[in-house]
Enzyme design. Structure first.
Site, PDB file in Angstrom:
ATOM      1  N   ARG A   1      42.240  41.180  50.921  1.00 42.84           N
ATOM      2  CA  ARG A   1      42.292  40.235  49.807  1.00 42.84           C
ATOM      3  C   ARG A   1      43.246  39.086  50.097  1.00 42.84           C
ATOM      4  O   ARG A   1      43.432  38.215  49.246  1.00 42.84           O
ATOM      5  CB  ARG A   1      42.767  40.957  48.555  1.00 42.84           C
ATOM      6  CG  ARG A   1      41.642  41.305  47.579  1.00 42.84           C
ATOM      7  CD  ARG A   1      42.274  42.018  46.387  1.00 42.84           C
ATOM      8  NE  ARG A   1      41.489  41.963  45.189  1.00 42.84           N
ATOM      9  CZ  ARG A   1      40.639  42.921  44.804  1.00 42.84           C
ATOM     10  NH1 ARG A   1      40.429  43.967  45.548  1.00 42.84           N
ATOM     11  NH2 ARG A   1      39.989  42.812  43.661  1.00 42.84           N
TER      12      ARG A   1
ATOM     13  N   ARG B   1      31.622  45.796  31.686  1.00 42.55           N
ATOM     14  CA  ARG B   1      31.631  46.877  32.688  1.00 42.55           C
ATOM     15  C   ARG B   1      32.233  48.172  32.157  1.00 42.55           C
ATOM     16  O   ARG B   1      33.255  48.175  31.493  1.00 42.55           O
ATOM     17  CB  ARG B   1      32.441  46.393  33.898  1.00 42.55           C
ATOM     18  CG  ARG B   1      32.907  47.495  34.825  1.00 42.55           C
ATOM     19  CD  ARG B   1      33.254  46.977  36.184  1.00 42.55           C
ATOM     20  NE  ARG B   1      34.454  46.163  36.224  1.00 42.55           N
ATOM     21  CZ  ARG B   1      34.875  45.561  37.329  1.00 42.55           C
ATOM     22  NH1 ARG B   1      34.193  45.672  38.454  1.00 42.55           N
ATOM     23  NH2 ARG B   1      35.967  44.837  37.301  1.00 42.55           N
TER      24      ARG B   1
ATOM     25  N   ARG C   1      38.165  49.781  32.253  1.00 42.67           N
ATOM     26  CA  ARG C   1      39.433  49.489  32.919  1.00 42.67           C
ATOM     27  C   ARG C   1      40.319  48.618  32.042  1.00 42.67           C
ATOM     28  O   ARG C   1      39.838  47.637  31.474  1.00 42.67           O
ATOM     29  CB  ARG C   1      39.164  48.769  34.251  1.00 42.67           C
ATOM     30  CG  ARG C   1      38.783  49.733  35.359  1.00 42.67           C
ATOM     31  CD  ARG C   1      38.241  49.029  36.563  1.00 42.67           C
ATOM     32  NE  ARG C   1      39.034  47.878  36.997  1.00 42.67           N
ATOM     33  CZ  ARG C   1      38.706  47.121  38.031  1.00 42.67           C
ATOM     34  NH1 ARG C   1      37.609  47.388  38.734  1.00 42.67           N
ATOM     35  NH2 ARG C   1      39.446  46.104  38.376  1.00 42.67           N
TER      36      ARG C   1
ATOM     37  N   ARG D   1      43.060  37.403  37.313  1.00 43.02           N
ATOM     38  CA  ARG D   1      42.412  37.990  38.491  1.00 43.02           C
ATOM     39  C   ARG D   1      41.531  36.974  39.206  1.00 43.02           C
ATOM     40  O   ARG D   1      41.468  36.952  40.442  1.00 43.02           O
ATOM     41  CB  ARG D   1      41.611  39.230  38.074  1.00 43.02           C
ATOM     42  CG  ARG D   1      42.545  40.397  37.733  1.00 43.02           C
ATOM     43  CD  ARG D   1      41.845  41.487  36.975  1.00 43.02           C
ATOM     44  NE  ARG D   1      40.741  42.054  37.733  1.00 43.02           N
ATOM     45  CZ  ARG D   1      39.690  42.641  37.172  1.00 43.02           C
ATOM     46  NH1 ARG D   1      39.575  42.731  35.875  1.00 43.02           N
ATOM     47  NH2 ARG D   1      38.749  43.133  37.939  1.00 43.02           N
TER      48      ARG D   1
HETATM   49  P1  ADP Z   1      37.498  44.170  41.232  1.00 39.04           P
HETATM   50  O1  ADP Z   1      36.406  44.978  41.868  1.00 39.04           O
HETATM   51  O2  ADP Z   1      37.267  43.945  39.787  1.00 39.04           O
HETATM   52  O3  ADP Z   1      37.787  42.941  42.014  1.00 39.04           O
HETATM   53  P2  ADP Z   1      39.323  46.153  42.283  1.00 39.04           P
HETATM   54  O4  ADP Z   1      38.977  47.479  41.710  1.00 39.04           O
HETATM   55  O5  ADP Z   1      38.870  45.852  43.661  1.00 39.04           O
HETATM   56  O6  ADP Z   1      38.840  45.039  41.258  1.00 39.04           O
HETATM   57  O7  ADP Z   1      40.895  45.939  42.238  1.00 39.04           O
HETATM   58  C1  ADP Z   1      41.652  46.151  41.057  1.00 39.04           C
HETATM   59  C2  ADP Z   1      43.080  45.676  41.268  1.00 39.04           C
HETATM   60  O8  ADP Z   1      43.684  46.458  42.307  1.00 39.04           O
HETATM   61  C3  ADP Z   1      43.237  44.231  41.714  1.00 39.04           C
HETATM   62  O9  ADP Z   1      43.244  43.331  40.620  1.00 39.04           O
HETATM   63  C4  ADP Z   1      44.603  44.287  42.430  1.00 39.04           C
HETATM   64  O10 ADP Z   1      45.665  44.299  41.501  1.00 39.04           O
HETATM   65  C5  ADP Z   1      44.554  45.649  43.111  1.00 39.04           C
HETATM   66  N1  ADP Z   1      44.017  45.577  44.492  1.00 39.04           N
HETATM   67  C6  ADP Z   1      42.858  46.141  44.951  1.00 39.04           C
HETATM   68  N2  ADP Z   1      42.684  45.871  46.259  1.00 39.04           N
HETATM   69  C7  ADP Z   1      43.748  45.117  46.643  1.00 39.04           C
HETATM   70  C8  ADP Z   1      44.138  44.491  47.863  1.00 39.04           C
HETATM   71  N3  ADP Z   1      43.375  44.594  48.978  1.00 39.04           N
HETATM   72  N4  ADP Z   1      45.302  43.775  47.868  1.00 39.04           N
HETATM   73  C9  ADP Z   1      46.063  43.674  46.777  1.00 39.04           C
HETATM   74  N5  ADP Z   1      45.765  44.216  45.595  1.00 39.04           N
HETATM   75  C10 ADP Z   1      44.602  44.941  45.513  1.00 39.04           C
HETATM   76  P1  ADP Z   2      33.053  44.299  41.646  1.00 37.56           P
HETATM   77  O1  ADP Z   2      33.206  45.622  42.344  1.00 37.56           O
HETATM   78  O2  ADP Z   2      32.778  43.178  42.599  1.00 37.56           O
HETATM   79  O3  ADP Z   2      34.213  43.988  40.750  1.00 37.56           O
HETATM   80  P2  ADP Z   2      30.940  45.635  40.103  1.00 37.56           P
HETATM   81  O4  ADP Z   2      30.037  46.178  41.147  1.00 37.56           O
HETATM   82  O5  ADP Z   2      31.844  46.593  39.407  1.00 37.56           O
HETATM   83  O6  ADP Z   2      31.780  44.384  40.694  1.00 37.56           O
HETATM   84  O7  ADP Z   2      30.044  44.870  39.012  1.00 37.56           O
HETATM   85  C1  ADP Z   2      30.607  44.331  37.818  1.00 37.56           C
HETATM   86  C2  ADP Z   2      29.701  44.630  36.626  1.00 37.56           C
HETATM   87  O8  ADP Z   2      28.489  43.872  36.753  1.00 37.56           O
HETATM   88  C3  ADP Z   2      29.256  46.098  36.524  1.00 37.56           C
HETATM   89  O9  ADP Z   2      29.211  46.457  35.142  1.00 37.56           O
HETATM   90  C4  ADP Z   2      27.867  46.125  37.158  1.00 37.56           C
HETATM   91  O10 ADP Z   2      27.055  47.127  36.550  1.00 37.56           O
HETATM   92  C5  ADP Z   2      27.345  44.721  36.859  1.00 37.56           C
HETATM   93  N1  ADP Z   2      26.530  44.169  37.956  1.00 37.56           N
HETATM   94  C6  ADP Z   2      26.710  44.324  39.295  1.00 37.56           C
HETATM   95  N2  ADP Z   2      25.784  43.651  40.009  1.00 37.56           N
HETATM   96  C7  ADP Z   2      24.981  43.036  39.092  1.00 37.56           C
HETATM   97  C8  ADP Z   2      23.822  42.186  39.200  1.00 37.56           C
HETATM   98  N3  ADP Z   2      23.324  41.818  40.379  1.00 37.56           N
HETATM   99  N4  ADP Z   2      23.281  41.739  38.035  1.00 37.56           N
HETATM  100  C9  ADP Z   2      23.810  42.093  36.828  1.00 37.56           C
HETATM  101  N5  ADP Z   2      24.880  42.887  36.672  1.00 37.56           N
HETATM  102  C10 ADP Z   2      25.473  43.360  37.780  1.00 37.56           C
END
Ligand code: ADP
Ligand code: ADP
Ligand code: ZN
Length: 221
Positions: A88, A127, A161, A172
């Site tokens: 990241r 989500r 979450r 974010r």
């Molecule tokens: P999303 O899929 O919505 O982007 P993640 O589940 O990947 O969220 O991450 C949730 C939180 O965990 C981030 O907002 C950050 O605070 C932390 N995090 C996850 N991966 C990293 C990373 N590679 N470096 C720093 N913080 C991280």
């Molecule tokens: P990330 O890990 O990048 O944060 P997620 O895979 O958790 O994203 O997806 C975020 C939300 O959007 C989830 O509720 C998921 O079900 C939905 N979502 C993911 N891909 C799609 C898509 N192509 N079209 C519509 N909704 C989606």
């Protein structure tokens, strides 16, 4: 196969990496899930990470690099991995390059899921996941087939979450734009970056990712 899925929060990294995990027989590694497990366990890492995660910021490179360094050497990564949420920052990407170089493993591709900001906000606010097995759902785009019952495991408890609330989403997205987006030119310079339209339907996004992998000679198992 060694793959990175890159994209802002809500882009579909978790959704797609779980689909690919089964198709390609590799381990899906979500650093967000790993950190949430540390928070739940109340470990020293979890205690340090919680405040930052709740505020929508990034946890320190030092913690993340150590976590990943250990994770990618576990037996389930024998056939490779998909990284969801790591790297990241540019220092994280550089550290990953060093680790892979040391083990003579080559990164196959970095796939960027491109999604407009307004859609990201809608995706994040709707989500939720199954509390038992972690399967992801969405209020509008992917409800369980039977209301209140997880398609995958029959579980009836669902989780939202704390950092998916509107106030935190802005922070974010900002963290992504400022700290994570600079990784894109880093991988582009390596000739490893591919972009996919993350606004398409889930199956269509999966098909596009598979097309990229086919093109570079990585077949499903
Ligand atoms: P999303 O899929 O919505 O982007 P993640 O589940 O990947 O969220 O991450 C949730 C939180 O965990 C981030 O907002 C950050 O605070 C932390 N995090 C996850 N991966 C990293 C990373 N590679 N470096 C720093 N913080 C991280
Ligand atoms: P990330 O890990 O990048 O944060 P997620 O895979 O958790 O994203 O997806 C975020 C939300 O959007 C989830 O509720 C998921 O079900 C939905 N979502 C993911 N891909 C799609 C898509 N192509 N079209 C519509 N909704 C989606
Ligand atoms: Zn479930």
């Amino acid at each position: 196969m060694e793959l990175i899925l890159l994209g802002p929060p809500g882009a579909g990294k978790g959704t797609q990496s779980k689909l690919l995990e089964t198709r390609y027989g590799v381990a899906q590694i979500s650093t967000g899930d790993m950190l949430r497990a540390e928070v739940k366990a109340g470990s020293p890492i979890g205690l340090e990470a919680k405040t930052v995660m709740d505020a929508g910021g990034l946890v320190s490179d030092d913690i993340l690099v150590r976590m990943i360094g250990e994770r990618i050497h576990r037996p389930d990564c024998a056939k490779g991995f998909i990284l969801d949420g790591f790297p990241r920052t540019v220092p994280q990407a550089e550290a990953l390059d060093r680790m892979l170089h040391d083990t003579a493993v080559d990164l196959d591709a970095v796939i960027e899921l491109k999604v407009d900001e307004a859609v990201l906000v809608e995706r994040i606010s709707g989500r939720f996941t199954c509390g038992k097995c972690g399967t992801g759902y969405h209020d509008k785009f992917k409800l369980p087939k039977k209301a209140g019952i997880c398609d995958a495991c029959g579980g009836t408890e669902f989780i939202r979450r704390p950092d998916d609330k509107a106030e935190t989403v802005h922070a974010r997205l900002e963290a992504y734009n400022v700290q994570t987006a600079p990784i894109l030119p880093y991988y582009k310079a390596q000739g490893r970056l591919y972009a996919v339209d993350g606004m398409a339907e889930m199956n269509e996004v999966e098909a596009q990712i598979e097309a990229v992998l086919r093109k570079i000679g990585v077949p499903p198992v």
